[in-house]
Structures are given as C-alpha cells and as structure tokens.
Enzyme design. Structure first.
Site, mmCIF file in Angstrom:
data_model
loop_
_atom_site.group_PDB
_atom_site.id
_atom_site.type_symbol
_atom_site.label_atom_id
_atom_site.label_comp_id
_atom_site.label_asym_id
_atom_site.label_seq_id
_atom_site.Cartn_x
_atom_site.Cartn_y
_atom_site.Cartn_z
ATOM 1 N N GLY A 91 0.764 -1.167 -0.060
ATOM 2 C CA GLY A 91 0.065 -0.060 0.167
ATOM 3 C C GLY A 91 0.733 1.233 0.155
ATOM 4 O O GLY A 91 0.212 2.419 0.492
ATOM 5 N N ALA B 64 -0.768 4.830 0.492
ATOM 6 C CA ALA B 64 -0.199 5.681 1.779
ATOM 7 C C ALA B 64 0.364 7.043 1.573
ATOM 8 O O ALA B 64 0.050 8.119 2.105
ATOM 9 C CB ALA B 64 0.774 4.853 2.476
ATOM 10 N N ASP C 111 -7.015 0.097 -0.889
ATOM 11 C CA ASP C 111 -5.860 0.538 -0.474
ATOM 12 C C ASP C 111 -5.921 1.878 0.333
ATOM 13 O O ASP C 111 -5.524 2.033 1.470
ATOM 14 C CB ASP C 111 -4.918 0.598 -1.425
ATOM 15 C CG ASP C 111 -4.271 -0.784 -1.911
ATOM 16 O OD1 ASP C 111 -4.885 -1.951 -1.462
ATOM 17 O OD2 ASP C 111 -3.354 -1.050 -2.513
HETATM 18 C C1 MEV Z 1 -3.729 -3.955 -4.777
HETATM 19 O O1 MEV Z 1 -3.177 -3.698 -3.635
HETATM 20 C C2 MEV Z 1 -5.185 -4.500 -4.457
HETATM 21 C C3 MEV Z 1 -5.825 -4.916 -6.147
HETATM 22 O O2 MEV Z 1 -6.731 -5.717 -5.673
HETATM 23 C C4 MEV Z 1 -6.133 -3.748 -6.887
HETATM 24 C C5 MEV Z 1 -7.243 -2.924 -6.105
HETATM 25 O O3 MEV Z 1 -7.939 -3.274 -5.400
HETATM 26 O O4 MEV Z 1 -7.296 -1.644 -6.565
HETATM 27 C C6 MEV Z 1 -4.744 -5.820 -6.847
#
Ligand code: MEV
Length: 308
Positions: free
Chosen positions: A100, A104, A145
């Site tokens: 993240g 962040a 995120d």
């Molecule tokens: C990325 O940390 C998480 C994913 O699921 C993409 C998203 O949810 O935007 C791969």
C-alpha cells in the site's frame, strides 16, 4: 507548512477479487508515509521523495506518481501556477509493491495539502482524494488500499456505490510477517491481466470468484471469533485462488512455502502480486521471529508487525 500521513496495509483476503465487488479484508499496519507540503520558489509542483524503497521502485513509479499527484491537486482545487508547492515524502513505510505504498503516499499528500491550504477536509473527503490519486497508479483501483491508508484498522471492504466499509474488531492484535520478494511489480498490469483472462475463460473464472466470495465470509467469521487456525487455513486457500488467476510468482510462492514450513498458520501473497510482498500469520513473538529469521536467512527483507 502542511503535514499529513497515511498507513501502509496488508490485504488479508481477496485482492484482485475486490476489484469485481467481491468482499475483501484489509488491515492497516503501523507503518506510515508522511508528507510535508510547503511553498517553494519555482513553478508548478515538485516531489522530493525521501522514502526508503525497494531498489528500482521509485524510478519505475515516477510517471505514475506524476499522474497521481496531478490528479490529487486537481480534485483538491489547487492551482500550482499561483501556489507553487513542494511535497516531501518520508516515513517508516518502505516504498515497495504490495504494502500500500502508493495509497499511503496519496493519503499523506491529500492530508498535507488540506493542512497547508486550510481546506479542512474530512477523512471521507481525504479518502476520495486519495482514491483519485490511486487512479494514477492502478488505472481502476477498487479503493481498498486508500481506505486502509486513510482510516487504519481492520476493515471489511466491498466495492460498490457506495463502498461498504465496516470496521472489524479482533480480540487482540495478531503478529504477522510481511516478506518482500524485492521485485517491483506493476499493479496496473496485474489487474489488466486478470481482466483479460476473466473475459477469455468466463466459466473457470466465475467458479474461482464464487469460491473467493464464500471464503471472505468464512474468513470474517474466523477472524471475529479469533479462530486463528482457520484464519491461517483460509489464507492458504486464498493464495491458491490467487495462483489460479495467475497473479502469484515463483518468488512469492517460495516465501509462502518457507513461512508454512517454519510453522506459520497460513501464508499468502498480498496486494497486486507478480512480485512485491507476501504475508504470514505468525501469532506470538516466538513464531514471528522464527519465520522472519528464516526469510532473512534466505536474503529477503521482512517486516515484523501486527494486524487488528
Ligand atoms: C492492490 O493492493 C489490490 C488490488 O486488488 C487492486 C485494487 O484493489 O485496486 C490488486
């Protein structure tokens, strides 16, 4: 001078599936990116990125970071031709794929701008700005995120209009180990790959997505009843589903196997995959230390932290 910060995160269940409105579970971690926004004598805006990073990460993300910052400034309504601004990024969250780091930084920047220009933005508005910023990195982010980066804690997240964001409570925090493959990954490409294969193999993917959905509900129950053995088993199963949609890689699989061999209750990749980080469930300081040391011995960087 305006200041702000945003949490790093680990996705415990259903990265990628979350893009398609499947429930997911994310935990913020106690590592943050901080941003300082200050006037500077020049034109437009600049970023001085002082975060510790996986080698190659900052270079690889530079164009995406520019796009992201432009988006945040635009939605915040800040005209940098009249108010040139310098943004300094720091903090103890290592800039790496899967934990993240982009979200962040977006949250930290949004908060620092709000502070510097006295915008008085609420957390919900900060989250919206960070989501705009995430588009620069992800293309079509689910919003998971930036939600973790903004609010912190353990969150049940379902993408939708509006998103479902429910705070989950744990009996007590659980130790985890986050293992870094050292590979910089492109989340945008990973998400696009899933979309392509999902369209090409609708039946196969439909089945996997249904399993992911059932798994999320089971995982929530297991976490809320502090049944850590089940949580671990479900993390293993979730990793398998992520392998099936082809977002893991041999380095992630290696660290996941190593963690399980060392006694982790469960382990899986976390985040976009194709590199980046994995997470192992290692309740208790001793188990956490054992798993972390084994990874370090193999030359990988690890983070010892907790969820919940
Ligand atoms: C990325 O940390 C998480 C994913 O699921 C993409 C998203 O949810 O935007 C791969």
């Amino acid at each position: 001078m305006g200041k702000g910060s945003g949490f790093g995160k680990v996705i415990l269940f259903n990265e990628h599936f979350t893009v398609y409105n499947i429930p997911s579970i994310v935990s913020a971690i106690n590592r943050v990116t901080t941003a300082t926004a200050e006037p500077f004598e020049g034109t437009g805006w600049i970023i001085d990125d002082q975060r510790k990073a996986t080698p190659g990460y900052k270079e690889e993300k530079l164009e995406q970071q520019k796009d992201s910052t432009e988006r945040i400034l635009k939605v915040a309504g800040i005209d940098t031709t009249r108010n040139p601004i310098k943004i300094i990024l720091e903090g103890d969250l290592v800039a790496a794929s899967g934990i993240g780091a982009s979200a962040a930084s977006c949250t930290a920047i949004a908060r620092a701008l709000s502070d510097e220009f006295n915008l008085g933005l609420s957390d919900d508005r900060i989250n919206e700005l960070a989501y705009e910023g995430e588009k620069g990195y992800h293309g079509t982010p689910s919003g998971i995120d930036n939600t973790a980066a903004t609010y912190g804690g353990l969150i049940w997240f379902v993408r939708g209009t509006p998103n479902v964001i429910e705070r989950m409570k744990l009996e007590r925090p659980i130790e985890i180990v986050v293992g870094n493959t050292g590979l910089v990954a492109d989340t945008k490409a990973a998400v696009a790959g899933v979309r392509e294969r999902k369209e090409k193999y609708p039946e196969k993917y439909g089945k996997i997505f249904k399993e992911a959905e059932d798994l999320a509900h089971e995982a929530r129950k297991a976490l809320e009843s502090y049944d850590l053995k089940s949580v671990g088993r479900l993390m293993d199963e979730n990793h398998k589903l992520l392998q099936e949609i082809e977002v893991s890689c041999k380095e992630l699989d290696f660290l996941v196997s190593l963690a399980r061999e060392q006694g982790a209750l469960g382990a899986k990749m976390t985040g976009g995959g194709l590199g980046g980080n994995m997470v192992a469930l290692t309740p208790g300081d001793d188990l956490q230390e054992k798993v972390a040391r084994a990874m370090e011995k193999e030359g990988f960087e690890v983070l010892r932290t907790r969820i919940g």
